[in-house]
Structures are given as C-alpha cells and as structure tokens.
Design a protein around this motif. Structure first.
Motif, PDB file in Angstrom:
ATOM      1  N   VAL A  82       0.845  -1.181   0.000  1.00 19.71           N
ATOM      2  CA  VAL A  82       0.000   0.000   0.000  1.00 19.71           C
ATOM      3  C   VAL A  82       0.885   1.237   0.000  1.00 19.71           C
ATOM      4  CG1 VAL A  82      -1.791   1.260   1.264  1.00 19.71           C
ATOM      5  CG2 VAL A  82      -1.750  -1.248   1.323  1.00 19.71           C
ATOM      6  N   GLY A 109      -4.222   3.678  -1.097  1.00 12.17           N
ATOM      7  CA  GLY A 109      -3.485   3.230  -2.275  1.00 12.17           C
ATOM      8  C   GLY A 109      -2.428   4.240  -2.638  1.00 12.17           C
ATOM      9  N   PHE A 111      -1.794   0.604  -4.956  1.00 13.39           N
ATOM     10  CA  PHE A 111      -1.531  -0.752  -4.489  1.00 13.39           C
ATOM     11  C   PHE A 111      -0.673  -1.512  -5.493  1.00 13.39           C
ATOM     12  CE2 PHE A 111      -5.781   0.430  -2.948  1.00 13.39           C
ATOM     13  CZ  PHE A 111      -5.561   0.347  -1.588  1.00 13.39           C
TER      14      PHE A 111
END
Length: 130
Positions: A82, A109, A111
């Motif tokens: 993340v 995010g 991600f």
C-alpha cells in the motif's frame, strides 16, 4: 426504492471466467474483479457490493482511490503493498491474512502485489445517514 442483493445459497464459484477490469485501475494493470453479489447504486448512494479482487504478480495501480461508501477488505492470499508511487516503487507490504475497514472519504493506495493476491471486499453505503 430499496434494492436487495440476491439470495444466493452455497454454490461453486468459477474462479476462471467472469472476471473484468474494475473502474479506477489503469488499462492492462493485471487487476481484475469478480462481482459476487451487488445491488449498489452509486448515483443514489444506496446498497452494497461483495466482490473478489485479484492482482497478478507484479501488478500495481498508479493513483490513490477515494469512495463515498464504506469499504472492508480482507487479504485472502498473497501480498499487498500500500502506498507505492506511480512506477510501483515503495509502500508498506502486508501479507495474508490482513484486514482493512475504511469509512467514506478516506484516500488509500496506490496498491501493488509482488506475488499476486486475492482480496475479498465489501462496499456499502450507510443508509442511516440519509
């Protein structure tokens, strides 16, 4: 008018077919969703959606996300990083099993997944706020 998710008893899931690119991910990002059940109406801000989201090994998104609904995410398998940059570099890595619960309006995010991963997600509106 209230909507309802379908009543679905236990049934086998086809883990090969029925996947599609989710909104918000760059084309060719090797990220796909499979909707399990949904009556979500993002225009009228009602309902909910349950989905699987999978990242192929090395896949990453490039921009943070924000939604106007709740999101619960369970990392079923693999790893998820993340906070990477637009080139997929950096961020904090998590391994399964990991869980997140985000209220509306929270940025999260981008991600990525080095090994690939499978996420189980539930998205829903807090209809008591209407």
């Amino acid at each position: 008018m209230p909507m309802n998710k379908p009543h679905l008893e236990f049934h086998p899931l086809d883990m090969v077919n029925g996947w599609q690119s989710p909104p918000g991910y760059p084309p060719g990002a090797a990220v796909q969703e499979k909707i399990l059940a949904s009556d979500i109406d993002e225009v009228n801000k009602s309902g909910s959606r349950t989905r699987l989201l999978r990242f192929e090994a090395g896949a990453f998104s490039t921009k943070p996300f924000v939604h106007d609904h709740w999101e619960e995410v369970y990392l079923v398998s693999g790893n998820l990083t993340v906070g990477n940059d637009e080139n997929g570099v950096g961020g904090e890595e998590f391994a399964a099993p990991t869980y997140a619960c985000r209220p509306p309006g929270v940025w999260h995010g981008p991600f990525k997944s080095e090994t690939g991963c499978l996420l189980y997600e539930i998205h829903y509106y807090d209809e008591s706020k209407k």
